[in-house]
Design a protein around this motif. Sequence first.
Motif, PDB file in Angstrom:
ATOM      1  N   UNK A 201       0.807  -1.224   0.000  1.00  0.00           N
ATOM      2  CA  UNK A 201       0.000   0.000   0.000  1.00  0.00           C
ATOM      3  C   UNK A 201       0.840   1.274   0.000  1.00  0.00           C
ATOM      4  N   UNK A 202       1.999   1.236   0.660  1.00  0.00           N
ATOM      5  CA  UNK A 202       2.789   2.467   0.832  1.00  0.00           C
ATOM      6  C   UNK A 202       4.195   2.369   0.237  1.00  0.00           C
ATOM      7  N   UNK A 203       4.584   1.170  -0.162  1.00  0.00           N
ATOM      8  CA  UNK A 203       5.890   1.008  -0.784  1.00  0.00           C
ATOM      9  C   UNK A 203       7.050   1.002   0.176  1.00  0.00           C
ATOM     10  N   UNK A 204       6.791   1.019   1.466  1.00  0.00           N
ATOM     11  CA  UNK A 204       7.867   1.025   2.455  1.00  0.00           C
ATOM     12  C   UNK A 204       7.347   0.578   3.813  1.00  0.00           C
ATOM     13  N   UNK A 220       0.741   3.399  10.351  1.00  0.00           N
ATOM     14  CA  UNK A 220       0.668   3.406   8.890  1.00  0.00           C
ATOM     15  C   UNK A 220      -0.621   2.726   8.424  1.00  0.00           C
ATOM     16  N   UNK A 221      -0.963   1.620   9.058  1.00  0.00           N
ATOM     17  CA  UNK A 221      -2.182   0.883   8.736  1.00  0.00           C
ATOM     18  C   UNK A 221      -3.410   1.779   8.886  1.00  0.00           C
ATOM     19  N   UNK A 222      -3.386   2.658   9.889  1.00  0.00           N
ATOM     20  CA  UNK A 222      -4.505   3.572  10.147  1.00  0.00           C
ATOM     21  C   UNK A 222      -4.700   4.601   9.037  1.00  0.00           C
ATOM     22  N   UNK A 223      -3.717   4.778   8.172  1.00  0.00           N
ATOM     23  CA  UNK A 223      -3.843   5.748   7.089  1.00  0.00           C
ATOM     24  C   UNK A 223      -4.806   5.257   6.004  1.00  0.00           C
ATOM     25  N   UNK A 224      -5.062   3.965   5.984  1.00  0.00           N
ATOM     26  CA  UNK A 224      -6.046   3.428   5.043  1.00  0.00           C
ATOM     27  C   UNK A 224      -7.446   3.759   5.544  1.00  0.00           C
ATOM     28  N   UNK A 225      -8.399   3.821   4.649  1.00  0.00           N
ATOM     29  CA  UNK A 225      -9.784   3.930   5.113  1.00  0.00           C
ATOM     30  C   UNK A 225     -10.138   2.631   5.835  1.00  0.00           C
TER      31      UNK A 225
END
Length: 287
Positions: A201-204, A220-225
């Motif tokens: 999802x984020x490439x890193x 980082x996971x929380x940045x997804x809907x």
Amino acid sequence: MKSDIFINKLFTVNSLKKMIFKNDMRTFRKTFSSLYSKDNDNLSMSEAFSLIYSYMAKNHRNEYFYKNALLNKILLGRHSVNTSTALRELPISDNILDFVIINGIGQVYEIKTELDNLKRLRGQIDSYYNAFSYCNVVTDEGHLQAVMQEVDSLKVGIIVLTKRNTLHVVREPQEFNDKLNYVTMFKLLRKYEFEAILLNEFGELPDAKPVKYYEACLEMFRKLSIKEAQEVMLQQLKKRVTIDRDNEELFQQVPLELKALIYFSNFRTQDFRLLTNFLDRKLGDVF
């Protein structure tokens, strides 16, 4: 009854593997001899398991019996091992989710057998909605009215395992997303799974010290809907149990009574061959 205790011990993955790979037949001997005469030397092991399962169908429909019915009638009956995955005993909050089938969506099946009470049912369903949008309760006819009172929300599906051992859908589940929770979904994932999600999802991956790494990954996971998070979680969970395409035909040949045990045993080709030899053995060789 003592035979029911033996049956509960017999129909487990560990017990099956002990029989096949270690020739440890103690639990089987206790179970069969508690139900039937030992004077059945010409019966195959496959026929013996069928007899025990017939007893279960009439007298002791335990949790394994329900899970096996769900696997045979829904995963294998409506879907296939190519398109869908079943998982069992997932820890969610302080509960253990009995059974979930994942294809395009994740459908939870909370089992309440005639041997269970319903004291924790409402809390269990509430916790499952933290990660899954579709929940069902699977129960017997005697529990039906009490279950309907406990889960009066029309969102929860209800399925009855009838006296004829068919699955009767009383109410279809409806999608419910209001309680989806990032932390609960993230905790279901293993380290390699959430790392695969973040890389895709984020490439890193986050640059964080080991003691802060888990929390950084969660952030980082929380940045997804919330629905995107659920979708990628389901994609990872779906990969956990697979029947190799080379072994599909061998799996199809497994007796109905043992389908769920074999499905969750991660058998390889050589294991299926050993299983075939085991099921062909005569009781005279066992007792």
